[in-house]
Design a protein around this motif. Structure first.
Motif, PDB file in Angstrom:
ATOM      1  N   LEU A 203      13.487  -1.344   4.241  1.00 10.50           N
ATOM      2  CA  LEU A 203      14.776  -1.611   4.900  1.00 10.50           C
ATOM      3  C   LEU A 203      14.705  -2.855   5.783  1.00 10.50           C
ATOM      4  CD1 LEU A 203      16.240   1.854   5.941  1.00 10.50           C
ATOM      5  CD2 LEU A 203      17.272   0.150   4.443  1.00 10.50           C
ATOM      6  N   ILE A 204      13.621  -2.987   6.521  1.00  9.44           N
ATOM      7  CA  ILE A 204      13.444  -4.172   7.371  1.00  9.44           C
ATOM      8  C   ILE A 204      13.360  -5.426   6.510  1.00  9.44           C
ATOM      9  CG2 ILE A 204      11.851  -5.330   8.963  1.00  9.44           C
ATOM     10  CD1 ILE A 204      11.174  -2.445  10.016  1.00  9.44           C
ATOM     11  N   ALA A 205      12.573  -5.361   5.435  1.00  4.88           N
ATOM     12  CA  ALA A 205      12.420  -6.517   4.540  1.00  4.88           C
ATOM     13  C   ALA A 205      13.747  -6.867   3.867  1.00  4.88           C
ATOM     14  CB  ALA A 205      11.346  -6.229   3.492  1.00  4.88           C
ATOM     15  N   ALA A 206      14.499  -5.857   3.439  1.00  3.26           N
ATOM     16  CA  ALA A 206      15.805  -6.103   2.811  1.00  3.26           C
ATOM     17  C   ALA A 206      16.752  -6.765   3.808  1.00  3.26           C
ATOM     18  CB  ALA A 206      16.406  -4.800   2.292  1.00  3.26           C
ATOM     19  N   GLY A 207      16.736  -6.292   5.037  1.00  9.21           N
ATOM     20  CA  GLY A 207      17.578  -6.899   6.072  1.00  9.21           C
ATOM     21  C   GLY A 207      17.208  -8.344   6.331  1.00  9.21           C
ATOM     22  N   GLN A 208      15.913  -8.617   6.371  1.00 13.92           N
ATOM     23  CA  GLN A 208      15.483 -10.003   6.581  1.00 13.92           C
ATOM     24  C   GLN A 208      15.964 -10.895   5.443  1.00 13.92           C
ATOM     25  OE1 GLN A 208      11.329 -10.903   6.237  1.00 13.92           O
ATOM     26  NE2 GLN A 208      11.721 -13.058   6.573  1.00 13.92           N
ATOM     27  N   MET A 209      15.850 -10.406   4.221  1.00 18.49           N
ATOM     28  CA  MET A 209      16.272 -11.204   3.070  1.00 18.49           C
ATOM     29  C   MET A 209      17.793 -11.379   3.025  1.00 18.49           C
ATOM     30  SD  MET A 209      13.706 -12.423   1.342  1.00 18.49           S
ATOM     31  CE  MET A 209      13.299 -12.935   2.992  1.00 18.49           C
ATOM     32  N   ALA A 210      18.544 -10.369   3.462  1.00 18.93           N
ATOM     33  CA  ALA A 210      20.002 -10.513   3.540  1.00 18.93           C
ATOM     34  C   ALA A 210      20.360 -11.591   4.554  1.00 18.93           C
ATOM     35  CB  ALA A 210      20.646  -9.178   3.917  1.00 18.93           C
ATOM     36  N   VAL A 211      19.713 -11.558   5.716  1.00 19.41           N
ATOM     37  CA  VAL A 211      19.958 -12.582   6.739  1.00 19.41           C
ATOM     38  C   VAL A 211      19.541 -13.957   6.217  1.00 19.41           C
ATOM     39  CG1 VAL A 211      19.237 -13.414   9.020  1.00 19.41           C
ATOM     40  CG2 VAL A 211      19.857 -11.015   8.699  1.00 19.41           C
ATOM     41  N   ALA A 212      18.402 -14.029   5.538  1.00 19.96           N
ATOM     42  CA  ALA A 212      17.947 -15.312   4.979  1.00 19.96           C
ATOM     43  C   ALA A 212      18.984 -15.874   4.019  1.00 19.96           C
ATOM     44  CB  ALA A 212      16.608 -15.129   4.262  1.00 19.96           C
TER      45      ALA A 212
ATOM     46  N   VAL B 277       0.815  -1.215   0.000  1.00 21.68           N
ATOM     47  CA  VAL B 277       0.000   0.000   0.000  1.00 21.68           C
ATOM     48  C   VAL B 277       0.848   1.264   0.000  1.00 21.68           C
ATOM     49  CG1 VAL B 277      -1.973  -1.134   1.069  1.00 21.68           C
ATOM     50  CG2 VAL B 277      -0.318   0.074   2.509  1.00 21.68           C
ATOM     51  N   GLY B 278       2.146   1.111   0.218  1.00 23.22           N
ATOM     52  CA  GLY B 278       3.033   2.265   0.192  1.00 23.22           C
ATOM     53  C   GLY B 278       2.936   3.117   1.441  1.00 23.22           C
ATOM     54  N   PHE B 279       2.880   2.476   2.606  1.00 22.38           N
ATOM     55  CA  PHE B 279       2.780   3.176   3.880  1.00 22.38           C
ATOM     56  C   PHE B 279       4.042   2.898   4.679  1.00 22.38           C
ATOM     57  CE2 PHE B 279       0.762   3.581   8.214  1.00 22.38           C
ATOM     58  CZ  PHE B 279       0.580   4.953   8.154  1.00 22.38           C
ATOM     59  N   PHE B 280       4.777   3.956   5.055  1.00 21.18           N
ATOM     60  CA  PHE B 280       6.097   3.807   5.684  1.00 21.18           C
ATOM     61  C   PHE B 280       6.983   2.889   4.848  1.00 21.18           C
ATOM     62  CE2 PHE B 280       3.452   4.817   9.472  1.00 21.18           C
ATOM     63  CZ  PHE B 280       4.017   6.048   9.760  1.00 21.18           C
ATOM     64  N   THR B 281       6.951   3.122   3.554  1.00 20.37           N
ATOM     65  CA  THR B 281       7.607   2.230   2.595  1.00 20.37           C
ATOM     66  C   THR B 281       9.098   2.109   2.827  1.00 20.37           C
ATOM     67  OG1 THR B 281       5.944   2.838   0.974  1.00 20.37           O
ATOM     68  CG2 THR B 281       7.925   1.768   0.136  1.00 20.37           C
ATOM     69  N   ARG B 282       9.776   3.224   3.040  1.00 18.04           N
ATOM     70  CA  ARG B 282      11.231   3.169   3.178  1.00 18.04           C
ATOM     71  C   ARG B 282      11.641   2.338   4.386  1.00 18.04           C
ATOM     72  NH1 ARG B 282      14.003   7.312   0.001  1.00 18.04           N
ATOM     73  NH2 ARG B 282      12.475   8.679  -0.938  1.00 18.04           N
TER      74      ARG B 282
ATOM     75  N   PHE C  64      17.613  -6.814  -2.844  1.00 21.39           N
ATOM     76  CA  PHE C  64      18.013  -5.655  -3.620  1.00 21.39           C
ATOM     77  C   PHE C  64      16.821  -4.870  -4.167  1.00 21.39           C
ATOM     78  CE2 PHE C  64      22.013  -7.813  -3.242  1.00 21.39           C
ATOM     79  CZ  PHE C  64      22.876  -6.748  -2.998  1.00 21.39           C
ATOM     80  N   GLY C  65      15.702  -5.537  -4.420  1.00 20.36           N
ATOM     81  CA  GLY C  65      14.487  -4.822  -4.803  1.00 20.36           C
ATOM     82  C   GLY C  65      14.002  -3.932  -3.667  1.00 20.36           C
ATOM     83  N   PHE C  66      14.067  -4.438  -2.441  1.00 14.08           N
ATOM     84  CA  PHE C  66      13.647  -3.640  -1.299  1.00 14.08           C
ATOM     85  C   PHE C  66      14.645  -2.522  -0.990  1.00 14.08           C
ATOM     86  CE2 PHE C  66      11.086  -7.526   0.013  1.00 14.08           C
ATOM     87  CZ  PHE C  66       9.914  -7.002  -0.504  1.00 14.08           C
ATOM     88  N   LEU C  67      15.929  -2.758  -1.226  1.00 14.60           N
ATOM     89  CA  LEU C  67      16.897  -1.666  -1.080  1.00 14.60           C
ATOM     90  C   LEU C  67      16.605  -0.546  -2.081  1.00 14.60           C
ATOM     91  CD1 LEU C  67      20.272  -3.522  -0.428  1.00 14.60           C
ATOM     92  CD2 LEU C  67      18.955  -2.120   1.178  1.00 14.60           C
ATOM     93  N   LEU C  68      16.203  -0.925  -3.284  1.00 15.17           N
ATOM     94  CA  LEU C  68      15.815   0.076  -4.282  1.00 15.17           C
ATOM     95  C   LEU C  68      14.635   0.900  -3.778  1.00 15.17           C
ATOM     96  CD1 LEU C  68      15.987   1.263  -7.203  1.00 15.17           C
ATOM     97  CD2 LEU C  68      14.330  -0.499  -7.830  1.00 15.17           C
ATOM     98  N   LEU C  69      13.617   0.231  -3.234  1.00 17.43           N
ATOM     99  CA  LEU C  69      12.452   0.951  -2.717  1.00 17.43           C
ATOM    100  C   LEU C  69      12.811   1.826  -1.515  1.00 17.43           C
ATOM    101  CD1 LEU C  69       9.690  -1.794  -3.007  1.00 17.43           C
ATOM    102  CD2 LEU C  69       9.909   0.306  -4.364  1.00 17.43           C
ATOM    103  N   ALA C  70      13.722   1.364  -0.680  1.00 20.71           N
ATOM    104  CA  ALA C  70      14.163   2.184   0.455  1.00 20.71           C
ATOM    105  C   ALA C  70      14.857   3.447  -0.036  1.00 20.71           C
ATOM    106  CB  ALA C  70      15.090   1.372   1.358  1.00 20.71           C
ATOM    107  N   ALA C  71      15.584   3.339  -1.131  1.00 20.06           N
ATOM    108  CA  ALA C  71      16.312   4.487  -1.667  1.00 20.06           C
ATOM    109  C   ALA C  71      15.419   5.433  -2.460  1.00 20.06           C
ATOM    110  CB  ALA C  71      17.467   4.009  -2.546  1.00 20.06           C
TER     111      ALA C  71
END
Length: 156
Positions: free
Chosen positions: A89-98, A80-85, A129-136
């Protein structure tokens, strides 16, 4: 002479295409965000509820149930694009750890190959990396963040 003319024509065509595509960057980013958010949400619902396919992980099981909870919450926020950044970042971190833990194994899992095509970690890296793009970049114009005046690509 022909090379100069062709070069000029190609430059002019390139500039026209670039200008047309530039006007679509925010809507395209929004579509990218929505698709990635929905897919991530589905990963969470599969772990938590066994929906739409698969079997649910028992409540509280470490780390998979907790990963599903993070995927569900951040996936919905991103969709929905709410607190997206922050969510991205949280999702990208989870995927990096995964990837580092479950696929490559350097964070304590079973040590596997570095290569994502061999260790099954392609999806984790693509999400990361998709979530890092959205964070940026932010959520894009078609988002709650965009409607409430949050930072979006359209404003940069």
């Amino acid at each position: 002479m022909r090379t100069v003319v062709r070069s000029g024509i190609l430059t002019a065509m390139s500039q026209k295409v670039d200008a047309r595509l530039a006007s679509l960057s925010s809507p395209a980013l929004s579509i990218f965000r929505i698709i990635f958010g929905l897919l991530f949400t589905l990963h969470g619902t599969m772990k938590l509820f066994g929906w739409p396919v698969g079997e649910a992980v028992p409540v509280g099981t470490w780390p998979f149930w907790w990963a599903g909870l993070i995927e569900l919450i951040t996936g919905l926020l991103i969709t929905v694009g709410f607190f997206t950044r922050i969510a991205a970042l949280i999702a990208a971190g989870q995927m990096a750890v995964a990837y580092l833990w479950q696929h490559w194994g350097i964070l304590g899992g079973e040590l596997g190959s570095f290569w994502p095509t061999e260790n099954g970690g392609e999806t984790a890296l693509l999400f990361c990396f998709g979530f890092l793009l959205l964070a940026a970049t932010g959520a894009g114009a078609w988002s709650v963040d965009g409607q409430r005046g949050g930072s979006t690509l359209a404003r940069t």
